[in-house]
Design a protein around this motif. Sequence first.
Motif, PDB file in Angstrom:
ATOM      1  N   THR A 103      -3.168  17.142  -7.420  1.00 34.32           N
ATOM      2  CA  THR A 103      -4.198  16.462  -7.387  1.00 34.32           C
ATOM      3  C   THR A 103      -3.955  14.871  -7.845  1.00 34.32           C
ATOM      4  O   THR A 103      -3.551  14.702  -8.731  1.00 34.32           O
ATOM      5  CB  THR A 103      -5.134  17.201  -8.552  1.00 34.32           C
ATOM      6  OG1 THR A 103      -5.308  18.791  -8.114  1.00 34.32           O
ATOM      7  CG2 THR A 103      -6.551  16.647  -8.602  1.00 34.32           C
ATOM      8  N   ALA A 104      -4.716  14.271  -7.036  1.00 33.73           N
ATOM      9  CA  ALA A 104      -4.928  12.732  -7.003  1.00 33.73           C
ATOM     10  C   ALA A 104      -5.784  12.158  -5.993  1.00 33.73           C
ATOM     11  O   ALA A 104      -6.051  12.845  -4.910  1.00 33.73           O
ATOM     12  CB  ALA A 104      -3.541  12.268  -6.811  1.00 33.73           C
ATOM     13  N   VAL A 105      -5.982  10.834  -5.793  1.00 33.62           N
ATOM     14  CA  VAL A 105      -6.599  10.141  -4.936  1.00 33.62           C
ATOM     15  C   VAL A 105      -5.276   9.865  -3.986  1.00 33.62           C
ATOM     16  O   VAL A 105      -4.203   9.240  -4.623  1.00 33.62           O
ATOM     17  CB  VAL A 105      -7.237   8.933  -5.471  1.00 33.62           C
ATOM     18  CG1 VAL A 105      -7.700   8.007  -4.111  1.00 33.62           C
ATOM     19  CG2 VAL A 105      -8.550   9.597  -6.310  1.00 33.62           C
ATOM     20  N   TYR A 106      -5.257   9.831  -3.068  1.00 35.85           N
ATOM     21  CA  TYR A 106      -4.198   9.394  -1.883  1.00 35.85           C
ATOM     22  C   TYR A 106      -4.405   8.175  -1.194  1.00 35.85           C
ATOM     23  O   TYR A 106      -5.507   8.316  -0.613  1.00 35.85           O
ATOM     24  CB  TYR A 106      -3.784  10.722  -0.800  1.00 35.85           C
ATOM     25  CG  TYR A 106      -2.894  11.591  -1.733  1.00 35.85           C
ATOM     26  CD1 TYR A 106      -3.691  12.603  -2.806  1.00 35.85           C
ATOM     27  CD2 TYR A 106      -1.596  12.017  -1.576  1.00 35.85           C
ATOM     28  CE1 TYR A 106      -2.967  13.638  -3.523  1.00 35.85           C
ATOM     29  CE2 TYR A 106      -0.767  12.878  -2.246  1.00 35.85           C
ATOM     30  CZ  TYR A 106      -1.474  13.522  -3.045  1.00 35.85           C
ATOM     31  OH  TYR A 106      -0.810  14.664  -3.748  1.00 35.85           O
ATOM     32  N   TYR A 107      -3.476   7.301  -1.249  1.00 38.73           N
ATOM     33  CA  TYR A 107      -3.748   6.083  -0.787  1.00 38.73           C
ATOM     34  C   TYR A 107      -2.840   5.688   0.373  1.00 38.73           C
ATOM     35  O   TYR A 107      -1.669   5.845   0.474  1.00 38.73           O
ATOM     36  CB  TYR A 107      -3.738   4.804  -1.616  1.00 38.73           C
ATOM     37  CG  TYR A 107      -4.737   4.824  -2.912  1.00 38.73           C
ATOM     38  CD1 TYR A 107      -4.712   5.529  -3.890  1.00 38.73           C
ATOM     39  CD2 TYR A 107      -6.080   4.282  -2.206  1.00 38.73           C
ATOM     40  CE1 TYR A 107      -5.639   5.689  -4.917  1.00 38.73           C
ATOM     41  CE2 TYR A 107      -6.949   4.179  -3.363  1.00 38.73           C
ATOM     42  CZ  TYR A 107      -6.818   4.816  -4.665  1.00 38.73           C
ATOM     43  OH  TYR A 107      -7.670   5.017  -5.527  1.00 38.73           O
ATOM     44  N   CYS A 108      -3.201   5.132   1.471  1.00 41.37           N
ATOM     45  CA  CYS A 108      -2.170   4.681   2.741  1.00 41.37           C
ATOM     46  C   CYS A 108      -2.024   3.104   2.320  1.00 41.37           C
ATOM     47  O   CYS A 108      -3.076   2.307   2.041  1.00 41.37           O
ATOM     48  CB  CYS A 108      -3.053   4.937   3.861  1.00 41.37           C
ATOM     49  SG  CYS A 108      -2.131   4.352   5.315  1.00 41.37           S
ATOM     50  N   LYS A 109      -0.761   2.606   2.795  1.00 46.93           N
ATOM     51  CA  LYS A 109      -0.608   1.324   2.453  1.00 46.93           C
ATOM     52  C   LYS A 109       0.514   0.832   3.647  1.00 46.93           C
ATOM     53  O   LYS A 109       1.300   1.436   4.085  1.00 46.93           O
ATOM     54  CB  LYS A 109       0.306   0.805   1.168  1.00 46.93           C
ATOM     55  CG  LYS A 109       0.526  -0.638   1.046  1.00 46.93           C
ATOM     56  CD  LYS A 109       1.210  -1.006  -0.249  1.00 46.93           C
ATOM     57  CE  LYS A 109       2.581  -0.997   0.104  1.00 46.93           C
ATOM     58  NZ  LYS A 109       3.548  -1.518  -1.056  1.00 46.93           N
ATOM     59  N   ALA A 110       0.364  -0.460   4.275  1.00 47.80           N
ATOM     60  CA  ALA A 110       0.980  -0.977   5.230  1.00 47.80           C
ATOM     61  C   ALA A 110       1.589  -1.943   4.605  1.00 47.80           C
ATOM     62  O   ALA A 110       0.857  -3.026   3.908  1.00 47.80           O
ATOM     63  CB  ALA A 110       0.080  -1.313   6.313  1.00 47.80           C
ATOM     64  N   ARG A 111       2.853  -2.494   4.801  1.00 50.13           N
ATOM     65  CA  ARG A 111       3.647  -3.568   4.257  1.00 50.13           C
ATOM     66  C   ARG A 111       4.500  -4.297   5.200  1.00 50.13           C
ATOM     67  O   ARG A 111       5.042  -3.487   6.063  1.00 50.13           O
ATOM     68  CB  ARG A 111       4.381  -3.325   3.194  1.00 50.13           C
ATOM     69  CG  ARG A 111       5.027  -4.422   2.385  1.00 50.13           C
ATOM     70  CD  ARG A 111       5.782  -4.097   1.162  1.00 50.13           C
ATOM     71  NE  ARG A 111       6.884  -3.158   1.489  1.00 50.13           N
ATOM     72  CZ  ARG A 111       7.978  -3.784   1.626  1.00 50.13           C
ATOM     73  NH1 ARG A 111       8.426  -5.176   1.871  1.00 50.13           N
ATOM     74  NH2 ARG A 111       9.052  -2.995   1.590  1.00 50.13           N
ATOM     75  N   ARG A 112       4.249  -5.410   5.264  1.00 51.89           N
ATOM     76  CA  ARG A 112       5.161  -6.312   6.323  1.00 51.89           C
ATOM     77  C   ARG A 112       5.495  -7.474   5.581  1.00 51.89           C
ATOM     78  O   ARG A 112       4.497  -8.465   5.623  1.00 51.89           O
ATOM     79  CB  ARG A 112       4.787  -6.513   7.692  1.00 51.89           C
ATOM     80  CG  ARG A 112       5.629  -7.076   8.563  1.00 51.89           C
ATOM     81  CD  ARG A 112       4.978  -7.104  10.230  1.00 51.89           C
ATOM     82  NE  ARG A 112       6.047  -7.586  11.081  1.00 51.89           N
ATOM     83  CZ  ARG A 112       5.941  -8.717  11.704  1.00 51.89           C
ATOM     84  NH1 ARG A 112       5.201  -9.467  11.297  1.00 51.89           N
ATOM     85  NH2 ARG A 112       6.769  -9.238  12.509  1.00 51.89           N
ATOM     86  N   TYR A 113       6.745  -7.916   5.115  1.00 55.11           N
ATOM     87  CA  TYR A 113       6.980  -8.994   4.236  1.00 55.11           C
ATOM     88  C   TYR A 113       6.211  -9.157   3.240  1.00 55.11           C
ATOM     89  O   TYR A 113       6.089  -8.171   2.262  1.00 55.11           O
ATOM     90  CB  TYR A 113       6.952 -10.369   5.325  1.00 55.11           C
ATOM     91  CG  TYR A 113       8.071 -10.222   6.443  1.00 55.11           C
ATOM     92  CD1 TYR A 113       9.188 -10.337   6.197  1.00 55.11           C
ATOM     93  CD2 TYR A 113       7.289 -10.371   7.946  1.00 55.11           C
ATOM     94  CE1 TYR A 113       9.992 -10.177   7.418  1.00 55.11           C
ATOM     95  CE2 TYR A 113       8.161 -10.289   8.859  1.00 55.11           C
ATOM     96  CZ  TYR A 113       9.525 -10.212   8.610  1.00 55.11           C
ATOM     97  OH  TYR A 113      10.217 -10.272   9.678  1.00 55.11           O
ATOM     98  N   SER A 114       5.273 -10.076   2.873  1.00 56.92           N
ATOM     99  CA  SER A 114       4.501 -10.346   1.636  1.00 56.92           C
ATOM    100  C   SER A 114       3.078  -9.791   1.852  1.00 56.92           C
ATOM    101  O   SER A 114       2.164  -9.811   1.056  1.00 56.92           O
ATOM    102  CB  SER A 114       4.395 -11.821   1.213  1.00 56.92           C
ATOM    103  OG  SER A 114       3.972 -12.547   2.463  1.00 56.92           O
ATOM    104  N   ILE A 115       2.735  -9.305   3.404  1.00 59.48           N
ATOM    105  CA  ILE A 115       1.568  -8.613   3.501  1.00 59.48           C
ATOM    106  C   ILE A 115       1.217  -7.183   3.147  1.00 59.48           C
ATOM    107  O   ILE A 115       2.288  -6.513   3.491  1.00 59.48           O
ATOM    108  CB  ILE A 115       1.228  -8.833   5.065  1.00 59.48           C
ATOM    109  CG1 ILE A 115       1.337 -10.557   5.452  1.00 59.48           C
ATOM    110  CG2 ILE A 115      -0.048  -8.301   5.794  1.00 59.48           C
ATOM    111  CD1 ILE A 115       1.191 -10.611   7.123  1.00 59.48           C
TER     112      ILE A 115
END
Length: 113
Positions: free
Chosen positions: A88-100
């Motif tokens: 049970t949690a809030v699920y987050y999506c993340k995109a990373r490229r270098y420092s972005i």
Amino acid sequence: VQLVESGGGLVQPGGSLRLSCAASGFPLSSYIMSWYRQPPGKERELVASISSGGSSTNDSVKGRFTISRDNAKNTVYLQMNSLKPEDTAVYYCKARRYSINYWGQGTQVTVSS
């Protein structure tokens, strides 16, 4: 640039859910895509990641959760099986490229009978 998660909800222990994260404004194939979760009262933790080099999952979900992506749909998924109350949690999506870094707004997953 936007990441929109969907697919969360209430599920009984042992059940399954598939989360989706649709990206717009950038090609997710060029990014490391990850799912994080934040249980109530706890810190956010990494669940799984996928890139052109492969994928990985946190030991706590290994064998139960699978991350995948569809570049044509510009979407990344998290298939969650054998769910437990501690998922049970809030699920987050993340995109990373270098420092972005781009984050979605999160989707709630509640595992309870």
